[in-house]
Enzyme design. Structure first.
Site, short mmCIF file in Angstrom:
data_model
loop_
_atom_site.label_atom_id
_atom_site.label_comp_id
_atom_site.label_asym_id
_atom_site.label_seq_id
_atom_site.Cartn_x
_atom_site.Cartn_y
_atom_site.Cartn_z
CD1 TRP A 214 -61.50 -25.44 -205.86
CD2 TRP A 214 -61.11 -26.17 -203.79
NE1 TRP A 214 -61.35 -24.35 -205.04
CE2 TRP A 214 -61.11 -24.77 -203.77
CE3 TRP A 214 -60.89 -26.86 -202.59
CZ2 TRP A 214 -60.90 -24.03 -202.61
CZ3 TRP A 214 -60.67 -26.13 -201.43
CH2 TRP A 214 -60.68 -24.73 -201.46
CG HIS A 215 -59.35 -30.12 -201.29
ND1 HIS A 215 -60.65 -30.39 -201.62
CD2 HIS A 215 -59.39 -29.52 -200.08
CE1 HIS A 215 -61.45 -29.97 -200.65
NE2 HIS A 215 -60.71 -29.43 -199.71
N GLY A 216 -56.36 -30.28 -204.87
CA GLY A 216 -55.02 -30.46 -205.37
C GLY A 216 -55.02 -31.29 -206.64
CG PHE B 5 -55.82 -27.10 -200.86
CD1 PHE B 5 -54.93 -27.99 -201.43
CD2 PHE B 5 -56.31 -27.36 -199.60
CE1 PHE B 5 -54.53 -29.13 -200.74
CE2 PHE B 5 -55.92 -28.49 -198.91
CZ PHE B 5 -55.03 -29.37 -199.48
#
Lengths: 558, 417
Positions: A328-330, A558
């Protein structure tokens, strides 16, 4: 539009004046707030607004369609909505990563790389939209008018980097501001918590503009750019410095977002609670990006089965949840690895906790000290991503939309673990484990400071090691960093001040919370004019102490 | 309405409450205004700096005039003392640096325009919102495409990155600068600078350099800078300082231009972006920078701008690349590194992805359509490094083997044009 800029200050004053002026006209207020939020978002790139609008209309429609459908059909709609949201996120955020990964392994099969502009905050508003649809599906929430939902999704204080505010938290507050008790009664708004808002904004400004920017410029960016050029001292400073930087950066943004929302009459959930005070990884996730861990727990971990099925499935769920949380962050393998480290640590803690409990049951000697086998320590380890038992949480969430902690004293897992332990207790590995765990237990039950300090030290460094994966531009660079850390000469540093800032940044989280609250109280009791002058002076101070310019917030990507 | 209230377990914890902590709307506005005024009167110099960073034009003049009045008034009331005290305590230079373009250029580039900027009144590095903003206005003179070969001077020392047949091998670069012997005791001195675009490349360049015991490198990147706004950061002054040091660098690697799509000030006149006057002024500044690196022993590698996704930005980038090409062609110690062939699509325009030598697809451009990604930057840096290795013969037996780059990228010469 970044918060700590003159542009945003002018924008906010205009919005705030409109907010006050339209207080008796709910429809106009909502329209104004929606327009202002789109201006805020479109300031980066007006094209982003189209995607936000599309997501708004689509998710609202999914919620509206569900209203009169039977349960099975509701489920189909919910699955469609989840697929649509994830497809949008996947297309814009993960498509390139997916094609690159395929290209390096089995070939793309003709899939071209496409040139998508990644809209800022897409992960945040997609998660918020998903929570709305799922909450409507779970009947935690009635479908709402399009305008209400659009204001919720686009509300500018939290649009681009959170906190991830759920519809069940936001919409009742929207009603309080805009719904009359009767058609003729005036709208009454509660007083504005202006001191608390100023405190939060000031605190966030200092964290971001002074601490995060200083550490990034002075030590973190240069060292991570070329770890092999740095001395061990600088590598260590960068290691600890990034831990402080990312906390200051993200929590600083969150503080400002919560403060700005508070001025507009909305109270957002807390997103950080001194995360580097954590004594376990599970504890860390109760304190770090709390709105994301809540989201992952309620909409991913528990639907996957949580800890209800078997220990192995629980470990799988923890790993899956954290790896997806990392992704989800990257869209990069680094983030997958970062999530994997946290998932493995959570699973490891859980495993050790279960073994401890099973051995305690088998022990001849009674447990000494204040903790029982299912006491405070073990119950923390036993639960999944946070402190919530899956079954209880889901049942409670279904009924009320809230989450209530409950720790079972015993359960099938405990019994299973006990049987497992009985069967293998004679093994050498088992004996080693038992010795390790007993040592930890001894620390825990000794009532001395040693146990917590050891736990804190281990937790903080696991988190720190994972941050290196998070920060490095590639696996190769992360490896370079670790290699250099092991092999570089001790050397000195040109930045002794950095050590002071890093130490202060960590120490500030270890201080009792009451100190911060006491300071806040002192500020709130000052004469209002003095408060305002003090706040202005604080803005001045932060802008002077910080490096030039305002670096983008880390979590914007993000 | 059956909505549930916000979960009490997750909302912010109770705060200390005092009677002075709450206010109605009007009182809140009063408080906000007092706070902003306090910050503003203590930071009038920053207001001036912010105004100065605006694009040249009437708005800038008006805001600058107003903020200057405030600044003078604040100074008269000694309200500038706190900021001066803090700046001094932090060891920052409160004195304006001014633009070196004004005093140096005319003597260094006979063919350049003779004008000079008026003395600037601001320090070279001032707090702001990320640098001077690009001008909104564009000229109608765009549309010219960058020339990749010179017709008005010696052959271009063209360091194309793709290694295609068009590429001039690094070893064949005009050896105007004597090649000195490099050893661990007498390392190759490299200086790399530029804007954020260049920083991406510079950071990747550090990796092979840091693994070589034969080089020492200094990076000097300043985000949001360029040649258009020496009042914000003066690259000519900077390179003069660098080249004037005891031992000038053997190689200067430089990349700017991504922030130069804005009006400039020349001879106290605002010149419109893309106009003939703008192009002449920009050429003059480029020439001045290049000439400053002419020490007789240093080489300058100037990295051109990659294709831009935005048409207006691409138009001015082409102009800048054309200037760089022709000015580099006049100076044997300057190598222009053209990124166009490697970062262009089949139609010669912007392309976000590249295919490396293994046939793997890589995203080469950042989502903003301007910057270069990690993979793309590594790609560029790798080829620059190969050029440097060839030029100074760093692969001799005394030199340690080059460490592999952090990310596997294609070898030069196998990339599509």
């Amino acid at each position: 539009m970044l918060f700590p800029t003159v542009t945003f200050a002018v924008f906010f004053v205009a919005v705030f004046l409109a907010h006050l002026g339209l207080k008796d006209r709910p429809l106009a207020w909502k329209t104004m707030m929606l327009a202002a939020s789109y201006v805020f978002y479109g300031w980066w790139n007006w094209r982003f607004c189209g995607l936000l609008a599309l997501s708004t209309v689509a998710n609202w429609a999914f919620g509206a369609v569900m209203a009169d459908l039977p349960q099975r059909a509701r489920r189909v709609v919910m699955v469609l909505a989840a697929a649509a949201n994830l497809a949008m996120l996947g297309l814009f955020k993960y498509y390139g990563f997916f094609v690159e990964a395929l290209s390096s392994s089995i070939g793309t099969g003709g899939l071209p790389l496409l040139d998508f502009v990644l809209p800022i905050g897409i992960s945040f508003f997609t998660f918020q939209a998903l929570s709305y649809v799922v909450d409507v599906y779970r009947r935690n929430l009635d479908g709402r008018p399009l305008l209400d939902f659009a204001v919720y999704l686009a509300f500018f204080p939290q649009l681009v980097a959170g906190p991830i505010v759920r519809a069940t938290e936001f919409l009742p507050q929207l009603d309080r501001l805009t719904v009359r008790d009767s058609p003729t009664s005036p709208l009454t708004r509660p007083p504005i918590e202006v001191s608390e808002a100023a405190w939060l904004i000031g605190r966030g400004l200092f964290k971001k503009v002074v601490i995060a920017s200083y550490l990034a410029d002075t030590i973190v960016d240069p060292v991570f750019a070329a770890p092999s050029l740095a001395s061990k001292t600088d590598l260590l400073l960068a290691f600890y410095g990034y831990a402080v930087q990312i906390y200051a950066d993200f929590s600083g943004y969150t503080d400002m977002a919560i403060g700005i929302a508070l001025l507009l009459g909305f109270r957002f959930p807390t997103n950080f609670d001194n995360p580097y005070r954590a004594l376990s990884i599970q504890d860390f996730w109760r304190r770090w990006h709390m709105t994301l861990s809540r989201w992952l727990q309620d909409y991913l971990y528990i639907p996957l089965g949580g800890n209800r099925i078997s220990p192995l499935v629980t470990y799988r769920n923890l790993m899956a949840t954290m790896i997806l949380g990392g992704l989800w962050h990257g869209a990069a393998w680094n983030f997958v690895a970062w999530g994997g480290v946290h998932g493995a640590a959570l699973a490891g803690e859980r495993y050790i906790g279960q073994r401890r409990r099973s051995w305690d049951w088998l022990d001849d000697e009674p447990a000494a000290g204040p903790s029982t086998p299912d006491g405070v320590t073990s119950s923390k380890v036993d639960d999944g991503l946070a402190t919530v038992d899956a079954t209880t949480a889901e049942a409670t969430a279904t009924q009320t939309g809230t989450v209530t902690a409950k720790n079972p004293q015993t359960g099938p897992e405990t019994e299973a673990a006990a049987k497992t332990a009985t069967g293998t207790a004679a093994g050498g590995r088992e004996a080693l484990w038992r010795r390790v765990v007993r040592t930890i237990d001894r620390f825990d039950r000794s009532n001395s400071w040693v146990g917590p300090v050891v736990r804190w030290f281990i937790t903080f460094h696991i988190v720190g090691l994972a941050w290196v994966l998070f920060r490095a531009d590639s696996f190769g660079l992360a490896w370079d960093f670790f290699t250099a850390l092991a092999t570089a000469p001790l050397g000195g540093t040109d930045n002794p001040m950095v050590a002071l800032v890093v130490a202060a940044g960590i120490a500030a989280q270890l201080l009792p919370s009451r100190i911060g609250l006491r300071l806040q109280l002192i500020y709130a009791r000052m004469d209002p004019t003095l408060q305002s002058i003090g706040f202005g002076g604080w803005i001045f101070l932060a802008s002077r102490l910080g490096p030039e310019g305002v670096a983008p917030f880390i979590y914007f990507q993000f | 309405m059956s909505n549930s209230p916000p979960p009490q377990t997750t909302t912010a914890e109770p705060r200390p409450v005092a009677s002075r902590s709450r206010a109605d709307g009007r009182a809140t506005i009063r408080r906000i205004i007092i706070a902003f005024l306090t910050a503003a009167v203590l930071s009038t110099d920053q207001l001036v700096a912010t105004a100065e960073q605006m694009p040249y034009g009437q708005s800038r003049s008006a805001v600058l005039a107003a903020s200057s009045v405030l600044d003078r008034a604040a100074a008269g009331l000694s309200l500038d003392r706190p900021s001066s005290a803090i700046e001094s305590a932090l060891g920052r230079d409160p004195e304006p640096a001014g633009s070196q373009f004004a005093t140096v250029v005319a003597t260094q580039e006979p063919g350049s325009s003779a004008g000079s900027d008026p003395p600037e009144t601001t320090p070279d590095r001032r707090p702001g919102n990320g640098g001077p903003t690009g001008a909104a206005t564009t000229s109608g003179s765009g549309g010219r495409t960058a020339s990749r070969s010179s017709t008005d001077g010696p052959p271009v020392t063209h360091s194309s990155l793709d290694g295609t047949p068009q590429r001039t091998p690094a070893a064949e670069v005009d050896p105007v600068a004597p090649v000195r012997s490099i050893s661990p005791e007498d390392k190759l001195r490299l200086w790399a600078g530029g804007d954020s675009l260049g920083e991406y490349v510079g950071n990747q360049l550090l990796h092979p350099l840091s693994d070589s015991e034969l080089t020492e490198v200094e990076l000097d990147y300043r985000i949001s800078t360029g040649l258009a706004r020496p009042d914000y950061f003066d690259w000519l002054g900077q390179i003069q300082a660098v080249m004037g040091e005891g031992q000038p660098p053997d190689a200067v690697i430089f990349m700017v231009g991504g922030n130069d799509d804005q009006n400039m000030l020349a001879q106290s006149e605002v010149v419109e972006l893309g106009s003939d006057a703008w192009l002449a002024e920009y050429r003059r500044r480029v020439a001045a920078f290049m000439d400053t690196t002419n020490t007789g022993s240093s080489l300058l590698y100037w990295i051109g701008l990659p294709p831009m996704r935005d048409d207006e930005r691409q138009s001015i980038s082409s102009e800048i690349n054309a200037i760089l090409t022709t000015e580099a062609a006049k100076r044997p110690w300057v190598t222009f590194i053209d990124l166009g062939p490697q970062f262009s699509g089949p139609d010669g325009g912007y392309q976000a992805q590249i295919t490396d030598s293994d046939g793997n697809q890589r995203v080469a451009r950042a989502p903003d359509g301007v910057h270069i990604t990690f993979a793309g930057s590594t790609w560029v840096a790798d080829d620059i490094w190969a050029t440097i290795v060839d030029r100074w013969d760093l692969t001799n037996p005394a030199a340690p083997p080059l460490a592999p780059l952090a990310v596997e990228i294609s070898e030069p010469g196998l990339l599509p044009g």
